[in-house]
Structure formats: C-alpha cells, structure tokens
Design a protein around this motif. Structure first.
Motif, PDB file in Angstrom:
ATOM      1  N   ASN A   1      43.267  75.971  29.021  1.00  0.00           N
ATOM      2  CA  ASN A   1      42.936  77.394  29.094  1.00  0.00           C
ATOM      3  C   ASN A   1      41.843  77.647  30.124  1.00  0.00           C
ATOM      4  O   ASN A   1      40.804  76.997  30.089  1.00  0.00           O
ATOM      5  N   HIS A   2      42.104  78.593  31.002  1.00  0.00           N
ATOM      6  CA  HIS A   2      41.110  78.990  31.990  1.00  0.00           C
ATOM      7  C   HIS A   2      41.302  80.458  32.346  1.00  0.00           C
ATOM      8  O   HIS A   2      42.365  81.039  32.117  1.00  0.00           O
ATOM      9  N   MET A   3      40.250  81.051  32.884  1.00  0.00           N
ATOM     10  CA  MET A   3      40.264  82.468  33.254  1.00  0.00           C
ATOM     11  C   MET A   3      39.734  82.617  34.679  1.00  0.00           C
ATOM     12  O   MET A   3      38.527  82.595  34.901  1.00  0.00           O
TER      13      MET A   3
ATOM     14  N   ASP B   1      36.555  79.975  38.462  1.00  0.00           N
ATOM     15  CA  ASP B   1      37.465  79.718  37.355  1.00  0.00           C
ATOM     16  C   ASP B   1      36.647  79.348  36.123  1.00  0.00           C
ATOM     17  O   ASP B   1      35.945  78.334  36.127  1.00  0.00           O
ATOM     18  N   ILE B   2      36.731  80.177  35.098  1.00  0.00           N
ATOM     19  CA  ILE B   2      36.062  79.877  33.839  1.00  0.00           C
ATOM     20  C   ILE B   2      36.988  78.954  33.054  1.00  0.00           C
ATOM     21  O   ILE B   2      38.059  79.370  32.601  1.00  0.00           O
TER      22      ILE B   2
ATOM     23  N   VAL C   1      38.472  97.434  46.752  1.00  0.00           N
ATOM     24  CA  VAL C   1      38.026  96.045  46.612  1.00  0.00           C
ATOM     25  C   VAL C   1      38.159  95.680  45.130  1.00  0.00           C
ATOM     26  O   VAL C   1      37.222  95.853  44.351  1.00  0.00           O
ATOM     27  N   PRO C   2      39.346  95.183  44.719  1.00  0.00           N
ATOM     28  CA  PRO C   2      39.540  94.865  43.305  1.00  0.00           C
ATOM     29  C   PRO C   2      38.810  93.579  42.890  1.00  0.00           C
ATOM     30  O   PRO C   2      38.868  92.564  43.576  1.00  0.00           O
ATOM     31  N   VAL C   3      38.123  93.658  41.772  1.00  0.00           N
ATOM     32  CA  VAL C   3      37.459  92.507  41.153  1.00  0.00           C
ATOM     33  C   VAL C   3      38.077  92.375  39.766  1.00  0.00           C
ATOM     34  O   VAL C   3      38.146  93.351  39.022  1.00  0.00           O
ATOM     35  N   GLY C   4      38.551  91.176  39.435  1.00  0.00           N
ATOM     36  CA  GLY C   4      39.260  91.055  38.175  1.00  0.00           C
ATOM     37  C   GLY C   4      39.098  89.727  37.485  1.00  0.00           C
ATOM     38  O   GLY C   4      38.538  88.773  38.034  1.00  0.00           O
TER      39      GLY C   4
END
Length: 169
Positions: free
Chosen positions: A93-95, A86-87, A121-124
């Motif tokens: 606010n986080h991404m 988690d950025i 294999v989804p990376v998002g």
C-alpha cells in the motif's frame, strides 16, 4: 474565430506533447489506463493514462458551478501529472503525491455562446487498492484564468476533484 482555433490547437498540443515526451519506464503503472467518475468542479468522466511517474489526466463533464436555469457549461480539462513523493504505508500500500500542469476549458451554452480557458497546477494524492484495480484520487488545482465567457479575463482560477477510476493494464 481565429483565436478559438488557436486555443483549441494549443489544448491539443498540451495533451499530445507530454504523452509523446514521457518515456520514463520506472513504474509498474506504465501503459495503464483508468476510466471512471470524476466529481467536483467538473463532474463527469475521468480518465488517466499512466506513463510510470508521469500521468496524463483528463476530465469531461458538466461544470457544476456554472449551471443556471438559463445556461450550462460543458467542461473539460487535461493535465500532465508527475509523482513527487510516495507515502509508503507498507509493501503493498502506498499513496503517491502528485503535482502537474494543465488546462481547463468550458463551453458555455446560453443566449450567447461563451468559452472559458484556465491554466491549472493540480496537486493531488492517490490510492490504488493492491487487490482490486481501483484508483481513488483527490486533487486541488489553483491556477490562472485567461478567458472567461470568450473575453480576455486574467485572474485567479481554482478547481477541485475527487474521483474513482477502474484501472486497466
């Protein structure tokens, strides 16, 4: 015909088993549902079902790269996605960075009906606005093709998605 039935049952199991197994209750997003627009390899309706750090992602729509004047492909995919990082931008606010496992299907309508099946294999990365329940996402999904036009065809597969969802709690 038996192979098609087995494949459909496998896809249903892929969608249901993680949903019943995901019991992690560590996030405010538990029980959330998102509905919106998905653009990319498969353009149409995007769905997200939140289970804390686990999400079930689904897309249903037109496969953009398989449309010709004589045929088109309706596609669908489902994936289980897990938050790996988690950025944090600030307290509100986080991404989240996510990685998952899923399957993509295509029903090709042409002179001869065809069925496609890929394991992805989804990376998002996602961003949810703190004041408005809107979720933006970008996902890249490398994987393996299993069936192409109803024929066994083991090879490389790839999907990419960008979308916006309205989140309901």
């Amino acid at each position: 015909m038996k192979k098609k039935v087995v494949l459909v049952l496998m896809l249903i199991a892929l969608a249901l088993v993680p949903a019943t197994a995901a019991s992690y209750k560590g996030s405010a997003e538990d029980g959330s549902v998102g509905v919106g627009l998905n653009l990319g390899t498969n353009t149409g309706l995007g769905l997200k079902f939140g289970f804390g750090k686990f999400d079930i992602l689904a897309n249903i729509g037109l496969s953009n790269f398989q449309v010709t004047k004589d045929s088109f492909t309706l596609g669908g995919d489902v994936a289980v996605s897990y938050q790996v990082y988690d950025i944090e931008i600030d307290r509100k606010n986080h991404m989240p960075i996510t990685v998952g496992l899923g399957a993509s299907t295509g029903f090709r309508f042409a002179d001869k009906f065809g069925f496609d099946l890929d394991i992805l294999v989804p990376v998002g990365i996602e961003y949810t606005f703190p004041e408005v329940p809107i979720n933006l996402y970008l996902r890249l999904a490398p994987g393996m093709s299993i069936l192409s036009n109803t024929e066994l065809d083991i090879g490389f597969a790839f999907a990419g998605y960008i979308g916006v969802l309205w989140m309901f709690n």
